[in-house]
Design an enzyme around this catalytic site. Structure first.
Site, short mmCIF file in Angstrom:
data_model
loop_
_atom_site.label_atom_id
_atom_site.label_comp_id
_atom_site.label_asym_id
_atom_site.label_seq_id
_atom_site.Cartn_x
_atom_site.Cartn_y
_atom_site.Cartn_z
N ASP A 229 1.83 -9.29 9.13
CA ASP A 229 0.37 -9.53 8.87
C ASP A 229 0.30 -11.04 8.90
OD1 ASP A 229 -0.20 -6.85 8.99
OD2 ASP A 229 0.92 -6.48 7.19
N HIS B 19 9.41 -3.38 3.40
CA HIS B 19 8.92 -3.79 1.97
C HIS B 19 10.24 -4.14 1.08
CE1 HIS B 19 5.64 -1.02 3.10
NE2 HIS B 19 4.86 -2.02 2.80
N GLN C 281 -10.57 -2.32 2.07
CA GLN C 281 -9.94 -3.04 3.25
C GLN C 281 -10.00 -2.11 4.37
OE1 GLN C 281 -5.97 -3.88 1.27
NE2 GLN C 281 -5.43 -3.75 3.55
N MET D 169 0.86 -0.97 0.05
CA MET D 169 -0.13 -0.11 -0.02
C MET D 169 0.78 1.15 0.00
SD MET D 169 -3.47 -0.89 1.95
CE MET D 169 -3.02 -0.63 3.56
N SER E 124 4.48 1.21 7.70
CA SER E 124 4.03 2.58 6.99
C SER E 124 3.27 3.40 7.99
CB SER E 124 3.30 2.43 5.79
OG SER E 124 4.06 1.29 4.85
O1 PAF Z 1 -0.50 -5.75 3.57
C1 PAF Z 1 -0.80 -4.81 2.76
O2 PAF Z 1 0.16 -3.84 2.67
C2 PAF Z 1 -2.17 -5.00 2.19
O3 PAF Z 1 -3.08 -5.68 2.85
C3 PAF Z 1 -2.18 -5.70 0.50
C4 PAF Z 1 -1.57 -7.07 0.80
C5 PAF Z 1 -1.08 -4.86 -0.16
C6 PAF Z 1 -3.41 -5.57 -0.02
O4 PAF Z 1 -3.83 -4.14 -0.08
#
Ligand code: PAF
Length: 281
Positions: free
Chosen positions: A149, A36, A60, A29, A185
């Site tokens: 996550d 990342h 989401q 995102m 983030s």
């Molecule tokens: O983990 C995230 O940043 C988000 O949930 C994802 C997997 C990019 C989906 O929008």
């Protein structure tokens, strides 16, 4: 040279020229950080072409969540991708991804009946819907997700199995700051004081892990010790604290096998999550 596209058509045209390669997708995102880049570096070990998506997925976020304040900086993100050898960046607008209000949103059974599935109604439905779309657009051989996550990672693995997506999901260990805070983030939305307090989350998980590995089996006592550490060391509030078996995510009262400790702490403007897999000695 790194290529970028903000439309699905252009993305498909660009990727056509690379279908002879193994393609890895790092869905994000945006507001990229070292966590990342750990995913990008891991992607490079598996694939010859690394695609990264930047999309703050409104589907989401709940109505009272941080969609509006979620940090965004496209120019900076593209620069970071270039510096880190990403081959392609897909950064669609909301209109490109959802030209119409989606009629079909993927649903979940038991995996969303715990943790953030309960705390954030609709969250995982939004995640798997967008990830499903990204898989259809990019058609990667691999997709990488962080273990921070962990519930998301487990759900996406299950979606791939249930929907027969022809790709492999790779889970990558959580990247942490030097003081143990999981990179996210959202960390930029912590106040200065909260940022100083936030490493207590990882410390609390370590306390839980040590207790279990030293032989404590009573889940209520373990949770109490974790809770005490957060209360004594932060101004945040525990929003969720659960211990489940690994890998089945069954509820436990007494620890007798490997478990995962999940925690969510709410600060003034940001809710942080973390978890720890504890291997029972
Ligand atoms: O983990 C995230 O940043 C988000 O949930 C994802 C997997 C990019 C989906 O929008």
């Amino acid at each position: 040279m790194m290529k970028t596209a903000d439309t699905i058509k252009e993305t498909r045209d660009i990727l056509k020229a690379h279908r002879d390669k193994k393609i890895a997708l790092v869905p994000t995102m945006g507001y990229l950080h070292e966590g990342h880049m750990t995913l990008v570096n891991e992607a490079k070990k598996h694939a010859d072409f690394v695609a990264l998506s930047l999309f703050v997925n409104p589907l989401q976020f709940g109505p009272d969540e941080d969609l509006d304040t979620y940090p965004r900086d496209l120019e900076r993100d593209l620069e970071i991708c270039k510096e880190n050898g990403v081959d392609f960046v897909f950064h669609p607008s909301v209109e490109e991804m959802y030209p119409k209000t989606p009629e079909l949103i993927l649903g979940l059974a038991s995996m969303a009946s715990i943790l953030d599935g309960v705390r954030r109604p609709g969250h995982f439905e939004g995640v798997i819907t967008v990830v499903n779309k990204l898989f259809n657009i990019i058609e990667p051989d691999y997709a990488l997700f962080g273990e921070k996550d962990r519930q998301q990672l487990m759900i996406i693995k299950r979606m791939v199995a249930d929907f027969n997506h022809d790709l492999e999901i790779i889970g990558v260990p959580t990247a942490r700051e030097a003081d143990g805070l999981a990179k996210s983030s959202r960390n930029v939305n912590l106040s200065e004081t909260e940022r100083e307090e936030a490493p207590a989350i990882n410390q609390a998980l370590e306390i839980g892990r040590d207790l279990i590995q030293d032989g404590e089996t009573d889940v209520a006592s373990i949770k109490e010790r974790i809770e005490m550490h957060i209360m004594d060391h932060t101004s945040g509030e525990i929003d969720d604290l659960q211990i489940f078996t690994h890998p089945d995510l069954d509820t436990v009262q007494t620890v007798s096998s490997d478990v995962i400790i999940f925690i969510a702490v709410k600060f003034e403007a940001v809710r942080l999550i973390d978890n720890m897999l504890v291997i029972k000695k």
